[in-house]
Scaffold this motif. Sequence first.
Motif, PDB file in Angstrom:
ATOM      1  N   ILE A  27       0.948  -1.164   0.000  1.00  0.00           N
ATOM      2  CA  ILE A  27       0.141   0.072  -0.002  1.00  0.00           C
ATOM      3  C   ILE A  27       1.109   1.299   0.054  1.00  0.00           C
ATOM      4  CG2 ILE A  27      -1.669   1.243   1.375  1.00  0.00           C
ATOM      5  CD1 ILE A  27      -2.884  -1.535   2.388  1.00  0.00           C
ATOM      6  N   TYR A  28       1.943   1.232   0.699  1.00  0.00           N
ATOM      7  CA  TYR A  28       3.060   2.334   0.799  1.00  0.00           C
ATOM      8  C   TYR A  28       4.016   2.204   0.048  1.00  0.00           C
ATOM      9  CZ  TYR A  28      -0.317   3.736   4.339  1.00  0.00           C
ATOM     10  OH  TYR A  28      -1.668   4.048   4.960  1.00  0.00           O
ATOM     11  N   GLY A  29       4.115   1.292  -0.795  1.00  0.00           N
ATOM     12  CA  GLY A  29       5.342   1.302  -1.699  1.00  0.00           C
ATOM     13  C   GLY A  29       4.972   2.062  -2.899  1.00  0.00           C
ATOM     14  N   GLU A  30       6.130   2.147  -3.891  1.00  0.00           N
ATOM     15  CA  GLU A  30       6.000   3.318  -4.917  1.00  0.00           C
ATOM     16  C   GLU A  30       4.680   3.185  -5.724  1.00  0.00           C
ATOM     17  OE1 GLU A  30       8.496   4.064  -8.860  1.00  0.00           O
ATOM     18  OE2 GLU A  30       9.664   3.389  -7.229  1.00  0.00           O
ATOM     19  N   GLU A  31       4.321   1.995  -6.166  1.00  0.00           N
ATOM     20  CA  GLU A  31       3.105   1.716  -6.900  1.00  0.00           C
ATOM     21  C   GLU A  31       1.982   1.969  -5.953  1.00  0.00           C
ATOM     22  OE1 GLU A  31       1.119   0.697 -10.802  1.00  0.00           O
ATOM     23  OE2 GLU A  31       3.221   1.427 -10.113  1.00  0.00           O
ATOM     24  N   GLY A  32       1.713   1.670  -4.853  1.00  0.00           N
ATOM     25  CA  GLY A  32       0.785   1.896  -3.832  1.00  0.00           C
ATOM     26  C   GLY A  32       0.445   3.488  -3.797  1.00  0.00           C
ATOM     27  N   ILE A  33       1.641   4.265  -3.734  1.00  0.00           N
ATOM     28  CA  ILE A  33       1.232   5.543  -3.457  1.00  0.00           C
ATOM     29  C   ILE A  33       0.979   6.201  -4.806  1.00  0.00           C
ATOM     30  CG2 ILE A  33       2.861   7.750  -3.296  1.00  0.00           C
ATOM     31  CD1 ILE A  33       4.432   6.013  -1.014  1.00  0.00           C
ATOM     32  N   ARG A  34       1.485   5.831  -5.811  1.00  0.00           N
ATOM     33  CA  ARG A  34       1.090   6.169  -7.194  1.00  0.00           C
ATOM     34  C   ARG A  34      -0.468   6.008  -7.424  1.00  0.00           C
ATOM     35  NH1 ARG A  34       0.054   5.008 -12.151  1.00  0.00           N
ATOM     36  NH2 ARG A  34       0.227   2.436 -12.165  1.00  0.00           N
ATOM     37  N   LEU A  35      -0.976   4.854  -7.033  1.00  0.00           N
ATOM     38  CA  LEU A  35      -2.303   4.719  -7.099  1.00  0.00           C
ATOM     39  C   LEU A  35      -3.120   5.169  -6.019  1.00  0.00           C
ATOM     40  CD1 LEU A  35      -1.951   0.768  -8.243  1.00  0.00           C
ATOM     41  CD2 LEU A  35      -2.630   2.691  -9.742  1.00  0.00           C
ATOM     42  N   CYS A  36      -2.557   5.788  -5.050  1.00  0.00           N
ATOM     43  CA  CYS A  36      -3.455   6.113  -3.881  1.00  0.00           C
ATOM     44  C   CYS A  36      -4.139   5.392  -3.172  1.00  0.00           C
ATOM     45  CB  CYS A  36      -4.068   7.481  -4.485  1.00  0.00           C
ATOM     46  SG  CYS A  36      -3.536   8.750  -5.268  1.00  0.00           S
ATOM     47  N   ILE A  37      -3.814   4.382  -3.046  1.00  0.00           N
ATOM     48  CA  ILE A  37      -4.448   3.243  -2.410  1.00  0.00           C
ATOM     49  C   ILE A  37      -4.802   3.428  -1.023  1.00  0.00           C
ATOM     50  CG2 ILE A  37      -4.238   0.477  -1.545  1.00  0.00           C
ATOM     51  CD1 ILE A  37      -2.543   0.067  -4.063  1.00  0.00           C
ATOM     52  N   SER A  38      -4.088   3.744  -0.190  1.00  0.00           N
ATOM     53  CA  SER A  38      -4.462   4.204   1.226  1.00  0.00           C
ATOM     54  C   SER A  38      -5.577   5.247   1.343  1.00  0.00           C
ATOM     55  CB  SER A  38      -2.948   4.779   2.101  1.00  0.00           C
ATOM     56  OG  SER A  38      -2.848   5.901   1.603  1.00  0.00           O
ATOM     57  N   GLU A  39      -5.516   6.486   0.452  1.00  0.00           N
ATOM     58  CA  GLU A  39      -6.520   7.123   0.288  1.00  0.00           C
ATOM     59  C   GLU A  39      -7.592   6.866  -0.049  1.00  0.00           C
ATOM     60  OE1 GLU A  39      -3.498   7.477  -0.955  1.00  0.00           O
ATOM     61  OE2 GLU A  39      -2.546   9.448  -0.350  1.00  0.00           O
ATOM     62  N   LYS A  40      -7.729   5.803  -1.142  1.00  0.00           N
ATOM     63  CA  LYS A  40      -8.817   5.092  -1.661  1.00  0.00           C
ATOM     64  C   LYS A  40      -9.788   4.299  -0.530  1.00  0.00           C
ATOM     65  CE  LYS A  40      -7.569   5.430  -6.423  1.00  0.00           C
ATOM     66  NZ  LYS A  40      -6.960   4.774  -7.682  1.00  0.00           N
ATOM     67  N   ILE A  41      -8.962   3.672   0.196  1.00  0.00           N
ATOM     68  CA  ILE A  41      -9.371   2.698   1.207  1.00  0.00           C
ATOM     69  C   ILE A  41     -10.143   3.528   2.091  1.00  0.00           C
ATOM     70  CG2 ILE A  41      -8.627   0.931   3.058  1.00  0.00           C
ATOM     71  CD1 ILE A  41      -6.557   0.258   1.174  1.00  0.00           C
ATOM     72  N   ASN A  42      -9.444   4.514   2.640  1.00  0.00           N
ATOM     73  CA  ASN A  42      -9.941   5.765   3.637  1.00  0.00           C
ATOM     74  C   ASN A  42     -11.167   6.201   3.167  1.00  0.00           C
ATOM     75  OD1 ASN A  42      -7.795   4.907   5.527  1.00  0.00           O
ATOM     76  ND2 ASN A  42      -6.676   6.640   4.981  1.00  0.00           N
ATOM     77  N   ARG A  43     -11.092   6.457   1.883  1.00  0.00           N
ATOM     78  CA  ARG A  43     -12.621   7.209   1.441  1.00  0.00           C
ATOM     79  C   ARG A  43     -13.609   6.466   1.201  1.00  0.00           C
ATOM     80  NH1 ARG A  43     -13.490  10.772  -3.786  1.00  0.00           N
ATOM     81  NH2 ARG A  43     -15.362  11.359  -3.578  1.00  0.00           N
ATOM     82  N   TYR A  44     -13.287   5.077   0.654  1.00  0.00           N
ATOM     83  CA  TYR A  44     -14.482   4.236  -0.029  1.00  0.00           C
ATOM     84  C   TYR A  44     -14.854   2.969   0.959  1.00  0.00           C
ATOM     85  CZ  TYR A  44     -13.145   6.613  -4.372  1.00  0.00           C
ATOM     86  OH  TYR A  44     -12.878   7.754  -5.019  1.00  0.00           O
ATOM     87  N   LEU A  45     -14.086   2.669   2.073  1.00  0.00           N
ATOM     88  CA  LEU A  45     -14.477   1.694   2.814  1.00  0.00           C
ATOM     89  C   LEU A  45     -14.431   2.308   4.126  1.00  0.00           C
ATOM     90  CD1 LEU A  45     -11.750  -0.841   1.342  1.00  0.00           C
ATOM     91  CD2 LEU A  45     -14.265  -0.393   0.725  1.00  0.00           C
ATOM     92  N   SER A  46     -14.999   1.559   5.116  1.00  0.00           N
ATOM     93  CA  SER A  46     -15.363   1.805   6.469  1.00  0.00           C
ATOM     94  C   SER A  46     -14.096   1.386   7.298  1.00  0.00           C
ATOM     95  CB  SER A  46     -16.696   1.344   7.071  1.00  0.00           C
ATOM     96  OG  SER A  46     -16.648  -0.257   6.942  1.00  0.00           O
ATOM     97  N   ILE A  47     -12.898   1.407   6.759  1.00  0.00           N
ATOM     98  CA  ILE A  47     -11.809   1.058   7.680  1.00  0.00           C
ATOM     99  C   ILE A  47     -10.735   2.357   7.414  1.00  0.00           C
ATOM    100  CG2 ILE A  47     -12.131  -1.323   7.543  1.00  0.00           C
ATOM    101  CD1 ILE A  47      -9.915  -1.453   5.637  1.00  0.00           C
TER     102      ILE A  47
END
Length: 113
Positions: A27-47
């Motif tokens: 999630i916090y690797g280069e590709e995960g940051i590029r894809l904004c994975i943590s932001e999407k999880i925090n925005r769209y999921l209830s976690i």
Amino acid sequence: MGSLDKGVLTGFICRLCSEMHRVVLHIYGEEGIRLCISEKINRYLSINVSRSDPLPKTICKNCLDRLENQHRLVMRIEQAAHMLKGQRRARVRRGSYVSNCDSEDGPPDLTNN
């Protein structure tokens, strides 16, 4: 394949589905940051995920695909709402907008559809 604890330590457990996978994305690797994975999880999921929480920081391909589909759906809905609001504002400015709420007829009968 190893114990569950070993999977957590080596990063083969998906943060979302908690299943073990051979291939995961950090999630916090280069590709995960590029894809904004943590932001999407925090925005769209209830976690909430953060770098400092003690849970896995990896996501499997299936969950990533589902998260990306959710993101595309929300973006499409937001764009449609923005477009429709703009069209409504334009009609109101032209004076051609008539709201159904302004009529005294009451709500439409939806039982005959």
